[in-house]
Write a protein that holds these residues in place. Structure first.
Motif, PDB file in Angstrom:
ATOM      1  N   ASP A 147       0.916  -1.063  -0.061  1.00 59.77           N
ATOM      2  CA  ASP A 147      -0.121  -0.119   0.069  1.00 59.77           C
ATOM      3  C   ASP A 147       0.794   1.167   0.016  1.00 59.77           C
ATOM      4  O   ASP A 147       0.381   2.293  -0.887  1.00 59.77           O
ATOM      5  CB  ASP A 147      -0.936   0.097   1.334  1.00 59.77           C
ATOM      6  N   ASP A 156      -0.166   6.736   3.529  1.00 58.18           N
ATOM      7  CA  ASP A 156      -0.208   5.505   4.296  1.00 58.18           C
ATOM      8  C   ASP A 156       0.287   5.575   5.500  1.00 58.18           C
ATOM      9  O   ASP A 156       0.867   4.600   6.211  1.00 58.18           O
ATOM     10  CB  ASP A 156       0.429   4.351   3.262  1.00 58.18           C
ATOM     11  N   HIS A 170      -5.242   6.329   5.897  1.00 62.57           N
ATOM     12  CA  HIS A 170      -6.544   5.547   6.481  1.00 62.57           C
ATOM     13  C   HIS A 170      -6.398   5.061   7.737  1.00 62.57           C
ATOM     14  O   HIS A 170      -6.954   3.759   8.112  1.00 62.57           O
ATOM     15  CB  HIS A 170      -6.943   4.428   5.321  1.00 62.57           C
ATOM     16  N   ASP A 207      -3.284  -4.500   0.833  1.00 65.28           N
ATOM     17  CA  ASP A 207      -3.618  -4.150   2.161  1.00 65.28           C
ATOM     18  C   ASP A 207      -5.029  -4.898   2.335  1.00 65.28           C
ATOM     19  O   ASP A 207      -5.500  -4.840   3.618  1.00 65.28           O
ATOM     20  CB  ASP A 207      -4.058  -2.743   2.124  1.00 65.28           C
TER      21      ASP A 207
HETATM   22 MN   LIG Z   1      -2.276   0.908   4.239  1.00 65.51          MN
END
Ligand SMILES: [Mn+2]
Length: 347
Positions: A33, A100, A126, A183
């Motif tokens: 990710d 990330d 996130h 992810d």
């Molecule tokens: Mn991630």
């Protein structure tokens, strides 16, 4: 996920327009990710917006996910191998992007440079509990699968993409699909309606998912499967509170010649057992164990990591560290420590 505000997109669009040199950053021990989101944004900024882009990471890209950056290696600089070049790129950029991760602390040796830089700062992340004070624009959303997914939705809103995924550079589309796939562990965790919309749009735009899957899951070295066997047969312990844990000490990691990324996904395996509520994987590093925690619904991996392992992340997937000798006096004490704290956590 909550709708992305139109005004914020307009602000982002002009911030990109006004910038010339952009530095993209991600967390220590970059995963699919982190590498996917930085690569995808870099290709968009270069190919669509004509910007000069550097991707500055604390650690090198692991071999196991290097297919994402193939032919693009010259955009990357790593703190571990060339700290001075990182300092120069960060010092010279006018826009700095955090992808990330939720706190400069997660960039280790780059922390000071990134937090002290005078560049404008953008966060796309996130994880829970972001430290947002230093940032000019923050896109923080936990109801998405990945930073790649959040970035996809943002890119789609930008005027030059205009909700048409086929206008994304091929490298961006491929990298977004790759990062989202790793992810979610190939659509096993954290899948939302918008995640499938993203996958659908990228497939329609021509992304070769079969090739990406083969690159992620079918190109490992033999040592990974041999070690997985050892981990499940001998190393995994299960407490009577339903906590499975695996401690990998240096002798084992050396004996199996383990490289970065080669134990990816191991922590998920014990969750296959009905009686297991939470799974913890420890890997010995320089002055600490690197910790990964996964939990089933109703159990907070994030909380457990925050309480006992100096970390956090997502509700059911978190990371952390256990320091030696700060948290435990010796590497041999790890099992006892896990037994004790998880017993406390579940009582
Ligand atoms: Mn991630």
């Amino acid at each position: 996920m909550k709708p992305i505000e139109t005004e914020k997109i307009a602000l982002l669009d002009s911030m990109i327009e006004e910038s010339r040199k952009v530095v993209l950053t991600a967390h220590m021990g970059p995963d699919g990710d982190a590498v996917g989101s930085t690569t995808a944004l870099a290709a968009y900024l270069e190919e669509v917006r004509g910007k000069e882009v550097k991707i500055v990471l604390p650690d090198p890209v692991p071999e196991s996910i290097s297919f994402i950056t193939e032919g693009y290696e010259d955009r990357f600089i790593f703190g571990k191998t060339d700290l001075e070049a990182c300092r120069e790129a960060i010092g010279n950029c006018d826009l700095q992007v955090t992808l990330d991760y939720n706190d400069f602390k997660r960039t280790g040796i780059l922390e000071e440079m990134l937090s002290e830089s005078k560049a404008r700062k953008l966060m796309i992340d996130h994880h829970l509990n972001p430290s947002t004070e230093a940032f000019d624009i923050v896109f923080s959303e936990t109801q998405v699968s990945s930073a790649c997914e959040l970035l996809f939705h943002i890119l789609m809103k930008l005027p030059d993409i205009g909700s048409d995924a086929s206008k994304l550079p091929k490298r961006s589309a491929d990298a977004l699909m790759a990062g989202m796939t790793t992810d979610t562990n190939n659509f096993a965790n954290s899948v939302f309606p918008e995640t499938l919309q993203m996958a659908s749009a990228l497939l329609a735009a021509g992304v070769d998912r079969a090739e990406i899957l083969s690159n992620i899951y079918n190109k490992y070295r033999e040592n990974r499967l041999r070690l997985m066997g050892l981990a499940l047969k001998d190393l995994m312990k299960i407490t009577d509170k339903g906590v499975a844990y695996i401690v990998m000490r240096k002798d084992v990691l050396d004996a199996y010649d383990v490289r970065e990324g080669e134990t990816e996904g191991f922590v998920n395996l014990p969750l296959a057992l009905d009686k297991v509520r939470m799974s913890i994987l420890l890997k010995q590093e320089d002055d600490h164990f690197r910790v990964s925690i996964r939990s089933k619904k109703g159990v907070s991996a994030n909380k457990c990591s925050g309480l006992y392992f100096n970390g956090g992340g997502h509700e059911m997937a978190a990371g952390g560290r256990l320091y030696v000798p700060k948290d435990i006096s010796d590497y041999g004490e790890a099992e006892k420590y896990i037994e004790k704290v998880t017993d406390e956590f579940f009582s």
